[in-house]
Every structure is written in C-alpha cells, then in structure tokens.
Design a protein around this motif. Structure first.
Motif, PDB file in Angstrom:
ATOM      1  N   GLU A   1      21.000  17.851 -32.705  1.00  0.00           N
ATOM      2  CA  GLU A   1      19.801  17.213 -32.002  1.00  0.00           C
ATOM      3  C   GLU A   1      19.562  18.194 -30.403  1.00  0.00           C
ATOM      4  OE1 GLU A   1      18.669  13.593 -28.921  1.00  0.00           O
ATOM      5  OE2 GLU A   1      20.256  13.207 -30.286  1.00  0.00           O
TER       6      GLU A   1
ATOM      7  N   THR B   1      16.383  14.648 -35.602  1.00  0.00           N
ATOM      8  CA  THR B   1      17.297  14.831 -36.368  1.00  0.00           C
ATOM      9  C   THR B   1      17.666  13.862 -37.794  1.00  0.00           C
ATOM     10  OG1 THR B   1      18.847  15.602 -34.290  1.00  0.00           O
ATOM     11  CG2 THR B   1      20.015  15.325 -36.391  1.00  0.00           C
TER      12      THR B   1
ATOM     13  N   SER C   1      24.523  14.489 -38.874  1.00  0.00           N
ATOM     14  CA  SER C   1      24.403  15.000 -37.339  1.00  0.00           C
ATOM     15  C   SER C   1      25.385  15.809 -36.931  1.00  0.00           C
ATOM     16  CB  SER C   1      23.758  14.090 -36.638  1.00  0.00           C
ATOM     17  OG  SER C   1      24.798  13.060 -36.320  1.00  0.00           O
TER      18      SER C   1
ATOM     19  N   VAL D   1      24.069  13.859 -33.194  1.00  0.00           N
ATOM     20  CA  VAL D   1      23.369  12.983 -32.084  1.00  0.00           C
ATOM     21  C   VAL D   1      23.739  13.032 -30.835  1.00  0.00           C
ATOM     22  CG1 VAL D   1      22.381  10.543 -32.155  1.00  0.00           C
ATOM     23  CG2 VAL D   1      21.921  11.783 -34.197  1.00  0.00           C
TER      24      VAL D   1
END
Length: 336
Positions: free
Chosen positions: A45, A57, A75, A78
């Motif tokens: 992100e 994302t 991710s 995040v």
C-alpha cells in the motif's frame, strides 16, 4: 534453494505508462510466477506516488487472484493505521471467501505516504500508537471471538486469514514475537536493523494459535540477467532511478549528473538502501541468496526485482526460478 522464494511486486508504472499497463504486467508476472513455483506474491500500500499502482491493495489482489489459479497472494502490506480494522477484515474476508486458501494479510504501521498525504487520508498522526490493539481487533474479526462486543465481520468471520507483521525496525519484531505471528523484514530498502530484528523476534517469540514456531521472511533485491555485464548495467540503471526518485524531487538529472549525485552523501544513502541486492547471472544470484539465507536464518525469501526495464524484470525472476529448484509452494506457516 532450501527455503521458499516469494515475490514483492511493486506494481511500478513506467515512464509514459498508465496504471492499467502496470496491472497488465502484474498479471503476466503472477501467471509466470505460478508456473515457476514461487510461494506467494505480495503488493504494498502506497499513496500519492505516481510510479506505484498498488494503492488500492485489496482491489489489485482481487484482480490478480481472478487471473491466476493457485499462487498465494497478499499485502506486503496494508498500512493498518490508515484504515478501520473492521474494513480490512471485510475486504480480506471477501478475498478469502472468493479465493480460499490463497490470501495473506501483511500489516504495517507506516503511513505509506508523506505527511500531507497522511492528512488527505484523514489519518491522525497518533494513529500508529494503537497499531498493536488494531492488529488484535482485526485478528478477532477474522478468527473469532470478536474483541468488539456485538460487531462481526461479514465476510471475514471464520476465514482465519493468516496475519503477518511487516517491519523495518525492532518494533515490528517485538510485536510479531509477542503475538506469535510470522515476521517479514523490509531489508530490500531498510537493511540496517535486519540482524537485530530477526534475533529479537526469534528470542522473544511466543507460540500462538496461528504459529507454533518463529517464521521469518526477509526481502532482498534481485537483478539476474543472461550475462554479468547485462546485470551490472541493469543495476546501474536502478541506482540512477533511485537517485532520481529520492534526491531529484521532480528534477530530471542527466546520467552524468546522476552519477555525480551518487558520490554525494545523499547518493550514498540511496545506495545504502540497496545493500542487500543480488546482481549477476542466475548462478551468481543463486549463490548470493544461499549465502544470505545461511547468514540470516530466514525461513523464506521475498525477492524484489528492481530492474527498471519490465522485460528484464520478468527475465530476472525467470532465471532465479530456473536455478533455485523451486518445488510446489509450501503451505502457509499456520498451525493446523
């Protein structure tokens, strides 16, 4: 390789490109990585960065998952203080329901942006202080029981999406150890605390319902090419691109100016970010990764291809796979 190899896809937008070009390339790379035996691909992100397309994302992960079949996606990470934990639980719970057994949720506490962008995100400067509590709240929504009376994540509850703590300092290592979660260190751009962070994580680790033993993922830059000279040329281009990004601040340097900046204190700081970079032929890169693994004791490596040319980026990952004896991806580090 004696450990699984994974990929961090920076979803870069090249000069003259649109975000859709980056997305198309990410799908192509993910399909290739799936065939080649890579363990997982993560997307980070970032906000207000014209060269990176992974700001939304979870949406990008959904697109890649719909265009692949089996590789794990997630991710990396995040930035949880930018969001309500319930929202992230619902997003990744949705992904887990659509693509069972394929979704990871790596979490960081940085803004993924500058101070002005942080304000545009409506993020409070002190929001990072509640990161440990937010991780626990998020975990409750995904695994149960909920830590907020009367609030459940739908989708999300019961999906048991595995959580990973990301970090570039000792804070993340201590938190991952305390919570009994896997730990991923961003040594591809923040190498200084790598050894201390891993040592602290392993020493202080407490088993949890998700993880019985410590599990370390270490990130490392990779530029592999068919010849050593080609790889070195690609690395030089990467160094120049980094200087342009971090020192240029919108100004365009000539190659000569860039090389001059590289010798300055600011340039040396940029080069320091690339300390852990494997450059060379496929076998040379393999040897570097083996040495890096032995030195750090990492359980998994996450390679970042920093080549500025996209075809070179794809070829680099292909060459690494060819010499790394990648087997079928191992299961995610979870306790059954």
């Amino acid at each position: 390789m004696t450990v699984p190899l994974s990929i961090l896809d920076l979803a870069q937008i090249g000069d003259g490109e649109h975000a859709r070009d980056s997305f198309r390339a990410s799908v192509e790379m993910a399909r290739a990585a799936e065939r080649q035996g890579y363990q997982r691909i993560w997307y980070a992100e970032h906000h207000n960065m014209p060269s990176i397309a992974s700001s939304a994302t979870s949406v990008l992960i959904a697109h890649i998952a719909a265009n692949t079949e089996s590789i794990r996606l997630g991710s990396g990470g995040v930035m949880l203080p930018n969001h309500a934990p319930l929202t992230i639980a619902e997003q990744f719970g949705t992904l887990a329901e659509l693509h069972p057994g394929r979704i990871d949720l790596g979490l960081g506490r940085a803004p993924g942006s500058d101070q002005q962008t942080m304000r545009a995100l409506r993020r409070d400067p002190s929001s990072a202080d509640s990161f440990p509590q937010d991780v626990l709240e998020l975990q409750g929504y995904l695994t149960g029981p909920t830590r907020v009376a009367g609030i459940e994540a739908t989708p999300g509850k019961g999906t048991n999406v595995p959580l990973y703590i990301l970090g570039s300092s000792l804070f993340g290592a201590k938190l991952a150890a305390m919570l009994g979660l896997p730990y991923a260190f961003a040594s591809h751009f923040a190498p200084n605390a790598l050894d201390d962070a891993i040592a602290i994580y392993r020493r202080e680790f407490r088993p949890s319902a998700q993880l019985a033993e410590p599990y370390v993922i270490a990130a490392v830059n990779v530029i592999a090419a068919d010849t050593e000279d080609e790889a070195q040329a690609l690395f030089t281009a990467t160094q120049r691109k980094r200087v342009q990004l971090f020192v240029g601040r919108g100004r365009t340097f000539t190659p000569e100016e860039t090389d001059l900046v590289l010798t300055s204190p600011a340039g040396q700081q940029v080069l320091q970010m690339l300390r852990y970079t494997a450059v060379g032929t496929a076998q040379q890169v393999r040897d570097y990764l083996d040495t890096f693994t032995a030195r750090t004791g990492a359980d998994e490596l996450m390679v970042v291809s920093s080549a500025t040319d996209r075809s070179a980026w794809l070829r680099s990952l292909e060459l690494v796979a060819e010499v790394s004896d990648l087997a079928s991806p191992a299961p995610s580090p979870q306790v059954p």
